[in-house]
Design an enzyme around this catalytic site. Structure first.
Site, PDB file in Angstrom:
ATOM      1  N   ASP A 297       0.821  -1.217   0.000  1.00 51.59           N
ATOM      2  CA  ASP A 297       0.000   0.000   0.000  1.00 51.59           C
ATOM      3  C   ASP A 297       0.854   1.266   0.000  1.00 51.59           C
ATOM      4  O   ASP A 297       0.669   2.149  -0.847  1.00 51.59           O
ATOM      5  CB  ASP A 297      -0.927   0.046   1.222  1.00 51.59           C
TER       6      ASP A 297
ATOM      7  N   ARG B  89       0.533   5.150  17.449  1.00 48.89           N
ATOM      8  CA  ARG B  89       0.184   6.135  16.414  1.00 48.89           C
ATOM      9  C   ARG B  89       0.501   7.576  16.822  1.00 48.89           C
ATOM     10  O   ARG B  89       1.038   8.333  16.013  1.00 48.89           O
ATOM     11  CB  ARG B  89      -1.296   6.025  16.015  1.00 48.89           C
TER      12      ARG B  89
ATOM     13  N   ASP C 122      -6.932   3.566  13.164  1.00 53.91           N
ATOM     14  CA  ASP C 122      -5.604   4.171  13.007  1.00 53.91           C
ATOM     15  C   ASP C 122      -5.637   5.462  12.197  1.00 53.91           C
ATOM     16  O   ASP C 122      -4.907   6.408  12.487  1.00 53.91           O
ATOM     17  CB  ASP C 122      -4.626   3.162  12.393  1.00 53.91           C
TER      18      ASP C 122
ATOM     19  N   SER D  48      -4.150  -9.111   8.763  1.00 53.50           N
ATOM     20  CA  SER D  48      -3.638  -7.754   8.880  1.00 53.50           C
ATOM     21  C   SER D  48      -2.967  -7.664  10.249  1.00 53.50           C
ATOM     22  O   SER D  48      -3.589  -7.939  11.272  1.00 53.50           O
ATOM     23  CB  SER D  48      -4.793  -6.748   8.790  1.00 53.50           C
TER      24      SER D  48
HETATM   25  N1  ARG Z   1      -7.939  -2.853  16.768  1.00 61.50           N
HETATM   26  C1  ARG Z   1      -6.689  -2.415  17.277  1.00 61.50           C
HETATM   27  C2  ARG Z   1      -6.681  -0.935  17.477  1.00 61.50           C
HETATM   28  O1  ARG Z   1      -7.486  -0.261  16.897  1.00 61.50           O
HETATM   29  C3  ARG Z   1      -5.541  -2.912  16.442  1.00 61.50           C
HETATM   30  C4  ARG Z   1      -5.369  -2.279  15.118  1.00 61.50           C
HETATM   31  C5  ARG Z   1      -4.321  -2.975  14.334  1.00 61.50           C
HETATM   32  N2  ARG Z   1      -4.033  -2.353  13.120  1.00 61.50           N
HETATM   33  C6  ARG Z   1      -3.789  -3.014  11.987  1.00 61.50           C
HETATM   34  N3  ARG Z   1      -3.515  -2.308  10.942  1.00 61.50           N
HETATM   35  N4  ARG Z   1      -3.847  -4.315  11.915  1.00 61.50           N
HETATM   36  O2  ARG Z   1      -5.903  -0.418  18.224  1.00 61.50           O
END
Ligand code: ARG
Length: 438
Positions: free
Chosen positions: A27, A108, A137, A189
């Protein structure tokens, strides 16, 4: 916010520099030529927060430049992440919805901060990220960057670009000299950092499916873990873990060590259903052996050191902190105020906690603290008792006064004779016993 769709593809570079949070994956690699066609000069910034790919970070930076980035930055954020973000999460005993120790949510804001730093150094006009439009995110990057510099545009092209299928992306990659890894893509993912590992998508999307063993990477199957108990003693100073088994170390090494100890003992797997900020529920699997063990130890030490009423209020704010951070509001007045409260509670949270790991479990098996609210003299039923038992009678007189007053006025708590049949049974039993004795 720039409206990308208004610009014509292939327009000469004219909009200035854009800083791209670059991971080396498909990506964000495709995003380089895509943003160029939108008219930007792309500066790639690669953040190391404890992913397996950290070791290839220079190769990732070289790849960004090979694809067309005008420059690349390598940001090694591991120490800062562990020392600041993970420590704050420990003070807050952070568990979103009571279960998830927030790994992506705490990384993040730190990455956002450094992207802004790079944007300033480069006089960039915008920052781009490769988050999807369905997750949390994107919110964390966007709100984080905007809070730090409201002048910067934040672009999340995956929300609206035309490359919605993998084959469209691969085709775009091929026609723009973007190398595609020959290795098989993970069926999940994954996001990973020092604080743990998150796994989503693929077969996990059916919540009835067992989590396949290949989804896990840093914890062993608990049934395969050693048959002996592993004991570890964590030392805390003012709420911060500082040593393992008496050996002083920085947070990065400490969290890594706890990930290893917990992971080897099959501890730290989470399989949960979570409420995303964007409104949907998702099935999430996490491996966070170090985070869970350290939070557990810290919570126990707080029970030892803090008054019950402080613990009670702190628990309410911990819950709120986790939600605030999960929801992308790390840089906010409210989070800052929560942190100030937590910081003031940690002054006496110093001491040692013993943890015992065994086949998937982690149990607190001992605790000591120099300035504890737990007082042996007050607690003991043996020699050395300092508790004034004679005070208990007077205490009960006043503590019970409102309730006793009420009971006297209404003639006693009505449930005493509420169950008349039961009482009749008791009375007839008593008179039968008496008759027998006579
Ligand atoms: N659901 C979790 C959060 O929002 C993990 C996110 C993981 N991100 C990913 N791109 N797989 O903090």
């Amino acid at each position: 916010m720039a409206i990308i769709s208004e610009h014509i593809k292939g327009e000469p570079h004219s909009k200035g520099k854009i800083v791209l949070g670059y991971s080396g994956g498909l990506d964000t690699s495709v995003l380089i030529p895509w943003l160029q066609e939108e008219g930007y000069d792309v500066v790639a910034a690669i953040a190391a927060v404890g992913q397996p790919a950290d070791s290839d970070i220079e190769a990732i930076a070289a790849k960004a430049e090979q694809i067309g980035a005008v420059k690349s930055y390598i940001l090694d954020l591991r120490e800062e992440f562990a020392e600041i973000n993970c420590v704050q999460a420990i003070y807050a005993n952070s568990l979103y919805e009571g279960v998830y120790p927030l790994l992506s949510a705490i990384s993040r804001p730190l990455i956002a901060k450094h992207l802004v730093r790079v944007a300033h150094a480069e006089d960039a006009v915008a920052i781009a990220h490769g988050c999807t439009g369905k997750g949390n995110d994107q919110v964390r990057f966007t709100l984080g960057i905007q809070a730090l510099d409201p002048q910067l545009d934040v672009l999340g092209p995956l929300r609206y670009w035309e490359l919605t299928t993998r084959s469209a992306e691969l085709e775009f990659a091929a026609s723009h000299n973007v190398p595609v890894r020959a290795t098989k893509e993970s069926p999940y993912s994954i996001d990973e950092n020092v604080w743990g590992r998150a796994v989503e998508c693929g077969v996990l999307e059916d919540p009835w499916n067992h989590v396949p063993e290949d989804a896990w990477a840093i914890t062993v199957d608990p049934t395969q873990a050693p048959d002996e108990v592993t004991e570890v003693v964590i030392s805390f100073e003012k709420g911060k873990p500082v040593a393992i088994d008496g050996k002083k170390m920085g947070m990065l090494q400490l969290v890594q060590t706890m990930n290893k100890v917990g992971g080897e003992n099959g501890f730290g797997r989470i399989d949960t259903i979570e409420d995303r900020l964007v409104g949907l529920k998702s099935r999430e699997c996490y491996e966070q052996p170090g985070a869970l063990a350290l939070i557990k130890a810290h919570q126990h030490l707080e029970k030892m050191c803090l008054p019950g009423e402080v613990l009670e209020q702190k628990a309410v704010l911990e819950h709120a902190w986790a939600k605030q951070v999960y929801n992308g509001l790390w840089y906010s007045p409210l989070k800052e105020a929560y942190d100030a409260f937590f910081a003031s509670t940690q002054k006496t949270v110093t001491g040692e906690v013993r943890l015992s790991f065994y086949k998937g479990s982690c149990t607190v098996t001992g605790c000591k603290a120099p300035v504890a609210m737990y007082d042996f003299g007050l607690a003991t039923y043996d020699e050395g008792d300092t508790f004034d038992r004679s005070a208990a009678a007077g205490f009960m007189t006043l503590y019970g006064l409102p309730n006793n007053t009420w009971a006297k006025k209404v003639g006693g708590w009505s449930s005493v004779d509420a169950d008349k049949a039961k009482m009749a049974e008791v009375l007839s039993f008593a008179s039968a016993v008496k008759a027998q004795q006579a």
